[in-house]
Design a protein around this motif. Structure first.
Motif, mmCIF file in Angstrom:
data_model
loop_
_atom_site.group_PDB
_atom_site.id
_atom_site.type_symbol
_atom_site.label_atom_id
_atom_site.label_comp_id
_atom_site.label_asym_id
_atom_site.label_seq_id
_atom_site.Cartn_x
_atom_site.Cartn_y
_atom_site.Cartn_z
ATOM 1 N N GLY A 41 41.717 32.339 30.438
ATOM 2 C CA GLY A 41 42.669 33.391 30.787
ATOM 3 C C GLY A 41 42.377 34.720 30.128
ATOM 4 N N ARG B 251 37.535 37.547 33.926
ATOM 5 C CA ARG B 251 38.469 36.642 33.270
ATOM 6 C C ARG B 251 37.758 35.325 32.969
ATOM 7 N NH1 ARG B 251 43.730 37.031 32.873
ATOM 8 N NH2 ARG B 251 43.860 38.585 34.541
ATOM 9 N N HIS C 295 37.535 31.779 33.245
ATOM 10 C CA HIS C 295 38.113 30.775 34.143
ATOM 11 C C HIS C 295 38.093 29.397 33.482
ATOM 12 C CE1 HIS C 295 39.216 29.021 37.989
ATOM 13 N NE2 HIS C 295 38.259 28.122 37.816
ATOM 14 N N ASP D 234 39.475 38.501 39.500
ATOM 15 C CA ASP D 234 40.804 38.093 39.950
ATOM 16 C C ASP D 234 40.977 38.245 41.459
ATOM 17 O OD1 ASP D 234 41.464 37.485 37.362
ATOM 18 O OD2 ASP D 234 42.812 39.184 37.070
#
Length: 98
Positions: free
Chosen positions: A38, A56, A58, A71
């Motif tokens: 995250g 990000r 994952h 995203d």
């Protein structure tokens, strides 16, 4: 001592979380930094010299490498670990402080 880095988003790979042109503040990381799924990070692109990317985390692979994604719901709109695989933590330069 870590320092803050201001980074301008370029492109739409992190949309809808971040938009093209948006400024974000990241904090430099070092070998003692721990990462979590995250986290949004600033990392060196593994295939493009001197290119930094905002992605990000994952997932964290069993060997510690990071699987990074954008995203953007359209998977073809983000060049990320789907294209080049998991990255070593050493590619990460900073983490978003938001």
């Amino acid at each position: 001592m870590t320092r803050n880095l201001d980074v301008r988003i370029q492109g739409d790979s992190m949309w809808p979380t971040f938009t093209d042109g948006q400024m974000l503040t990241f904090q430099e990381t070092n070998s003692q930094t721990t990462f979590e799924v995250g986290d949004v990070v600033l990392a060196l692109h593994p295939l493009k010299v001197d290119v930094l990317m905002v992605k990000r985390i994952h997932r964290i692979e069993p060997d510690g490498r990071l699987f990074l994604t954008g995203d953007q719901p359209d998977p073809t709109s983000s060049e990320d670990s789907h294209n080049f695989g998991p990255l070593p933590v050493s590619n990460v330069r900073a983490r978003w402080t938001g």
